[in-house]
Design a protein around this motif. Sequence first.
Motif, PDB file in Angstrom:
ATOM      1  N   VAL A  30      21.277 -17.380  11.722  1.00 15.58           N
ATOM      2  CA  VAL A  30      20.208 -17.916  10.650  1.00 15.58           C
ATOM      3  C   VAL A  30      20.357 -17.432   9.489  1.00 15.58           C
ATOM      4  N   THR A  31      20.997 -16.346   9.052  1.00 20.36           N
ATOM      5  CA  THR A  31      21.613 -16.808   7.751  1.00 20.36           C
ATOM      6  C   THR A  31      22.436 -18.020   7.099  1.00 20.36           C
ATOM      7  N   SER A  32      23.776 -18.199   7.281  1.00 20.07           N
ATOM      8  CA  SER A  32      24.256 -19.619   7.465  1.00 20.07           C
ATOM      9  C   SER A  32      23.216 -20.705   7.459  1.00 20.07           C
ATOM     10  N   ALA A  33      22.066 -20.937   8.230  1.00 16.48           N
ATOM     11  CA  ALA A  33      21.159 -22.007   7.709  1.00 16.48           C
ATOM     12  C   ALA A  33      20.430 -21.523   6.453  1.00 16.48           C
ATOM     13  N   ALA A  34      19.548 -20.135   6.599  1.00 21.00           N
ATOM     14  CA  ALA A  34      19.541 -19.839   5.550  1.00 21.00           C
ATOM     15  C   ALA A  34      19.739 -19.871   4.455  1.00 21.00           C
ATOM     16  N   SER A  35      20.362 -19.539   3.936  1.00 16.24           N
ATOM     17  CA  SER A  35      21.498 -20.428   2.310  1.00 16.24           C
ATOM     18  C   SER A  35      21.586 -21.247   2.316  1.00 16.24           C
ATOM     19  N   GLN A  36      21.479 -22.057   2.946  1.00 11.02           N
ATOM     20  CA  GLN A  36      21.490 -23.827   3.072  1.00 11.02           C
ATOM     21  C   GLN A  36      20.598 -24.189   2.631  1.00 11.02           C
ATOM     22  N   PHE A  37      19.865 -23.512   3.857  1.00  8.58           N
ATOM     23  CA  PHE A  37      18.183 -23.598   2.572  1.00  8.58           C
ATOM     24  C   PHE A  37      17.860 -23.468   1.102  1.00  8.58           C
ATOM     25  N   LEU A  38      18.227 -22.836   1.129  1.00  6.48           N
ATOM     26  CA  LEU A  38      18.147 -22.011  -0.848  1.00  6.48           C
ATOM     27  C   LEU A  38      18.405 -22.430  -1.969  1.00  6.48           C
ATOM     28  N   LEU A  39      20.366 -23.473  -0.557  1.00  2.00           N
ATOM     29  CA  LEU A  39      21.183 -24.042  -2.020  1.00  2.00           C
ATOM     30  C   LEU A  39      19.777 -25.430  -2.160  1.00  2.00           C
ATOM     31  N   GLY A  40      19.323 -25.821  -0.972  1.00  2.00           N
ATOM     32  CA  GLY A  40      19.345 -27.510  -1.038  1.00  2.00           C
ATOM     33  C   GLY A  40      17.588 -27.502  -1.840  1.00  2.00           C
ATOM     34  N   GLY A  41      17.285 -26.541  -2.162  1.00  2.00           N
ATOM     35  CA  GLY A  41      16.054 -26.340  -2.799  1.00  2.00           C
ATOM     36  C   GLY A  41      14.814 -25.781  -2.142  1.00  2.00           C
ATOM     37  N   ALA A  42      13.977 -26.527  -2.490  1.00  2.00           N
ATOM     38  CA  ALA A  42      11.834 -26.281  -2.006  1.00  2.00           C
ATOM     39  C   ALA A  42      11.866 -27.239  -1.777  1.00  2.00           C
ATOM     40  N   ALA A  43      12.489 -28.370  -2.045  1.00  2.00           N
ATOM     41  CA  ALA A  43      11.738 -30.060  -1.096  1.00  2.00           C
ATOM     42  C   ALA A  43      12.238 -29.722   0.886  1.00  2.00           C
ATOM     43  N   GLN A  44      13.129 -28.874   1.238  1.00  2.00           N
ATOM     44  CA  GLN A  44      13.361 -29.358   1.943  1.00  2.00           C
ATOM     45  C   GLN A  44      12.089 -28.589   3.137  1.00  2.00           C
TER      46      GLN A  44
END
Length: 496
Positions: A482-496
């Motif tokens: 879960v944290t791996s996916a969440a960290s990738q989301f954070l670096l991908g920005g709010a548009a995801q």
Amino acid sequence: MLAHLPILQVILPLVAAPSCLIIRKSTLVWLFTLLVSFAAMTVSVLLLQQVYAGGPISYQLGGWNAPWGIEYRIDLLNAWVLFIVSALSSIVLTAAHASVSKELEHNRQTIFYTLYLLCFAGLLGIVATGDVFNVFVFLEISSLSTYALIALGKDRRALWAAFQYLIMGTIGATFILIGIGFLYMMTGTLNMADLAARIPALSESTTVLAAFAFIFIGICLKLALFPLHLWLPNAYSCAPSIVTAFLAATATKVALYLLLRFTFTVFGVDFSLSHLPLDTLLIGLGLVGVFAASAVAIYQANIKRMLAFSSLAQVGYMVVGIGIGTATALQATLLHLFNHALMKGGLFLALAGLVYQLGGCRIEHFRGLGRTMPWTMAAIVVGGVSLIGMPLTVGFVSKWYLIAAALEQQLWWVAVLVVLGSLLAVAYIWRLVEAAYFQAPDNARPKNDTSNEAPPGILLPAWLLIAANIYFGIDTRLPVEVTSAASQFLLGGAAQ
């Protein structure tokens, strides 16, 4: 019903809070509060499953589409935090009946559960909302109820601790509100996703820079990041034991969520970590906080206060991960957010059992405790070992990821300081072990008497969290994925 889960997450405890005043009888109020908390936890689990499988959920209140209407937006980051807050609240509440009945007068118990649910609703609302002004509204709901919860402590110093937190918390909330006002003045919107789309074009604006500075300082006050931490030790040490366990496991985690949310999705990575020297500032403050708080913790006679300073050090580790800013570092922060909730929740519940039996938790109360309260002391030892970061505990997992993140960026000195900071924790945990197992019991207690063990209503929830420290230190699949996916989301920005 499933379509309305985001609003149910907040509405359930918010509506239930005033209902406590109708029920009134303490046992029934406790059962009702416990039921509401478990219902909120069920909602958070369903939200986490939905987001992990299908992506972010957008919920418009009243049918008004964002950005004109208020939006609740659930992604992996806040779904994870919602789960942590609601799960820890439910476990802590399981121990509340015995502890609250012992520490609070009967006529204050209904008020306690009312304030608890208001604080709980405020924390969930901060995490769930996608509107920055609603962040402030829910922040005030949780803060005002927290001040009152702290003031319920039997020690008269609780009033001073609550007042001190009130002053500093009000300053922090005012700073956040000023920052939000500046953002609205420049962008004309309060929606987080809309702000994230508009701020890059205004990155050179001094008003936007001022907004970031106000919001950053306000959140750091709520987070108790060194040197803005002065309210936390008194608040934790003077509050009722259940309040301390709840706040230690949830409140600073929500503040850290806000720091992540504003830094990485509202203002964006480029603005926060590239346009500004925030990475250096966070790494520096985090490491200074680790050493300063750990050094002070060693000399504390009040063990709740000692663990409060320990919490300041753990906040430092999480902030260092944000400062490094890579996927591995952010994963370390999110892992430690979860792991620290397990550690401190278990430790403070075990201390609640100690307070229940002995009326206090100073270092002298630990003399011979390994013989008179073996299960309670064993829980404290295992929780302390996890706090140090020994292998096969959750504390090791998140610190391992943080050290790996530092080494990936050639920050060898950061990795060395993280290890040295962890060794400082050995010093204050050893003081407890030495008193409990190598000093004679208090003369008032027979050496072989184990009848003073904490009641099952407190001991079992404490051991549930302590056992989780071991289980998730061995089987790391759920938090790591879960944290791996969440960290990738954070670096991908709010548009995801």
